[in-house]
Design a protein around this motif. Sequence first.
Motif, PDB file in Angstrom:
ATOM      1  N   THR A  87      -8.958  13.048   5.115  1.00 21.09           N
ATOM      2  CA  THR A  87      -8.750  11.726   4.531  1.00 21.09           C
ATOM      3  C   THR A  87      -9.904  11.388   3.589  1.00 21.09           C
ATOM      4  O   THR A  87      -9.689  10.926   2.474  1.00 21.09           O
ATOM      5  N   ILE A  88     -11.135  11.641   4.038  1.00 19.46           N
ATOM      6  CA  ILE A  88     -12.309  11.501   3.176  1.00 19.46           C
ATOM      7  C   ILE A  88     -12.603  12.886   2.625  1.00 19.46           C
ATOM      8  O   ILE A  88     -12.947  13.796   3.373  1.00 19.46           O
ATOM      9  N   ARG A  89     -12.425  13.056   1.306  1.00 14.18           N
ATOM     10  CA  ARG A  89     -12.606  14.358   0.683  1.00 14.18           C
ATOM     11  C   ARG A  89     -13.997  14.545   0.100  1.00 14.18           C
ATOM     12  O   ARG A  89     -14.340  15.634  -0.320  1.00 14.18           O
ATOM     13  N   GLY A  90     -14.788  13.492   0.021  1.00 17.22           N
ATOM     14  CA  GLY A  90     -16.125  13.589  -0.551  1.00 17.22           C
ATOM     15  C   GLY A  90     -16.659  12.204  -0.835  1.00 17.22           C
ATOM     16  O   GLY A  90     -16.012  11.199  -0.523  1.00 17.22           O
ATOM     17  N   ARG A 113     -12.141   2.044  -7.890  1.00 20.47           N
ATOM     18  CA  ARG A 113     -12.510   1.251  -6.712  1.00 20.47           C
ATOM     19  C   ARG A 113     -11.797   1.806  -5.484  1.00 20.47           C
ATOM     20  O   ARG A 113     -10.852   2.584  -5.612  1.00 20.47           O
ATOM     21  N   PRO A 114     -12.215   1.373  -4.320  1.00 28.06           N
ATOM     22  CA  PRO A 114     -11.580   1.870  -3.085  1.00 28.06           C
ATOM     23  C   PRO A 114     -10.129   1.432  -2.988  1.00 28.06           C
ATOM     24  O   PRO A 114      -9.704   0.463  -3.625  1.00 28.06           O
ATOM     25  N   PHE A 115      -9.377   2.150  -2.165  1.00 27.49           N
ATOM     26  CA  PHE A 115      -8.007   1.740  -1.890  1.00 27.49           C
ATOM     27  C   PHE A 115      -8.022   0.388  -1.182  1.00 27.49           C
ATOM     28  O   PHE A 115      -8.963   0.072  -0.464  1.00 27.49           O
ATOM     29  N   PRO A 116      -6.966  -0.408  -1.359  1.00 24.42           N
ATOM     30  CA  PRO A 116      -6.955  -1.789  -0.842  1.00 24.42           C
ATOM     31  C   PRO A 116      -6.570  -1.924   0.629  1.00 24.42           C
ATOM     32  O   PRO A 116      -5.597  -2.601   0.961  1.00 24.42           O
ATOM     33  N   GLY A 117      -7.266  -1.293   1.534  1.00 23.38           N
ATOM     34  CA  GLY A 117      -6.963  -1.441   2.956  1.00 23.38           C
ATOM     35  C   GLY A 117      -5.709  -0.693   3.352  1.00 23.38           C
ATOM     36  O   GLY A 117      -5.312   0.269   2.717  1.00 23.38           O
ATOM     37  N   ARG A 118      -5.072  -1.160   4.388  1.00 21.23           N
ATOM     38  CA  ARG A 118      -3.859  -0.500   4.888  1.00 21.23           C
ATOM     39  C   ARG A 118      -2.706  -0.718   3.916  1.00 21.23           C
ATOM     40  O   ARG A 118      -2.560  -1.792   3.335  1.00 21.23           O
ATOM     41  N   PRO A 119      -1.850   0.303   3.778  1.00 24.24           N
ATOM     42  CA  PRO A 119      -0.661   0.121   2.938  1.00 24.24           C
ATOM     43  C   PRO A 119       0.210  -1.002   3.488  1.00 24.24           C
ATOM     44  O   PRO A 119       0.221  -1.248   4.698  1.00 24.24           O
ATOM     45  N   PRO A 120       0.956  -1.701   2.631  1.00 30.78           N
ATOM     46  CA  PRO A 120       1.760  -2.852   3.075  1.00 30.78           C
ATOM     47  C   PRO A 120       2.697  -2.537   4.234  1.00 30.78           C
ATOM     48  O   PRO A 120       2.841  -3.349   5.139  1.00 30.78           O
ATOM     49  N   HIS A 121       3.325  -1.362   4.251  1.00 29.01           N
ATOM     50  CA  HIS A 121       4.266  -1.061   5.346  1.00 29.01           C
ATOM     51  C   HIS A 121       3.541  -0.947   6.681  1.00 29.01           C
ATOM     52  O   HIS A 121       4.086  -1.302   7.707  1.00 29.01           O
ATOM     53  N   GLU A 122       2.282  -0.492   6.695  1.00 29.31           N
ATOM     54  CA  GLU A 122       1.522  -0.428   7.945  1.00 29.31           C
ATOM     55  C   GLU A 122       1.122  -1.820   8.420  1.00 29.31           C
ATOM     56  O   GLU A 122       1.110  -2.083   9.612  1.00 29.31           O
ATOM     57  N   ARG A 123       0.798  -2.712   7.495  1.00 24.09           N
ATOM     58  CA  ARG A 123       0.445  -4.082   7.880  1.00 24.09           C
ATOM     59  C   ARG A 123       1.622  -4.779   8.531  1.00 24.09           C
ATOM     60  O   ARG A 123       1.475  -5.461   9.528  1.00 24.09           O
ATOM     61  N   SER A 124       2.823  -4.589   7.980  1.00 22.54           N
ATOM     62  CA  SER A 124       4.002  -5.265   8.556  1.00 22.54           C
ATOM     63  C   SER A 124       4.356  -4.668   9.911  1.00 22.54           C
ATOM     64  O   SER A 124       4.780  -5.390  10.810  1.00 22.54           O
ATOM     65  N   LEU A 125       4.138  -3.355  10.106  1.00 23.42           N
ATOM     66  CA  LEU A 125       4.396  -2.756  11.413  1.00 23.42           C
ATOM     67  C   LEU A 125       3.413  -3.272  12.458  1.00 23.42           C
ATOM     68  O   LEU A 125       3.793  -3.538  13.589  1.00 23.42           O
ATOM     69  N   LYS A 126       2.155  -3.421  12.069  1.00 22.39           N
ATOM     70  CA  LYS A 126       1.136  -3.907  12.990  1.00 22.39           C
ATOM     71  C   LYS A 126       1.465  -5.348  13.419  1.00 22.39           C
ATOM     72  O   LYS A 126       1.365  -5.695  14.577  1.00 22.39           O
ATOM     73  N   GLY A 127       1.889  -6.151  12.459  1.00 19.30           N
ATOM     74  CA  GLY A 127       2.234  -7.539  12.773  1.00 19.30           C
ATOM     75  C   GLY A 127       3.456  -7.628  13.673  1.00 19.30           C
ATOM     76  O   GLY A 127       3.531  -8.469  14.554  1.00 19.30           O
ATOM     77  N   ALA A 128       4.421  -6.721  13.508  1.00 20.00           N
ATOM     78  CA  ALA A 128       5.632  -6.737  14.317  1.00 20.00           C
ATOM     79  C   ALA A 128       5.357  -6.250  15.734  1.00 20.00           C
ATOM     80  O   ALA A 128       5.993  -6.677  16.682  1.00 20.00           O
TER      81      ALA A 128
END
Length: 164
Positions: free
Chosen positions: A49-52, A147-162
């Motif tokens: 996931t972290i390549r460098g 810049r860094p990626f913006p946190g969790r992808p939207p589909h993961e955020r909605s799954l976490k909330g559900a």
Amino acid sequence: MLISAGADSLASVDGADQGLASGAAPADRVRLSVSRCQRRVRELEADGTIRGYSALVDGAILGYGFEVLLFATLSRPDAVDEFDEALAGVPEVIEAQRLSGEPDYLIRVVSADLQSYQQLYERVLIRLPGVRGLNSTIVMKNVVSPRPFPGRPPHERSLKGAAG
């Protein structure tokens, strides 16, 4: 411009890789203990996931104040591997993506100025294997730096909330 931290890189020569956050600062940001945060970083490195690590560098200060987005179209599909390999060998190419459809590639090229870019274009870029055509677009201003990626992808955020 990104400079990767590595044994032979400008980052290690200039000490830019010392800017990597360590210790309590990243752990505090993600609300983990230092040891758990370090363990998680090692896991992310191990699974790819972290390549460098990289440092943001002002290209103009290094003498690369001219930037071009170059669109390349190949003459034949079987030239892709040869083109990829040749393109990777051009130091002024700092980023490249193979695209779907036409053009075939989006290539980010840096040089000192228009004259040096023109020389690179005529001596190297137009002669890359399999090139049918190149289209150069001069970058007037970088509006959003890498810049860094913006946190969790939207589909993961909605799954976490559900789930909660």
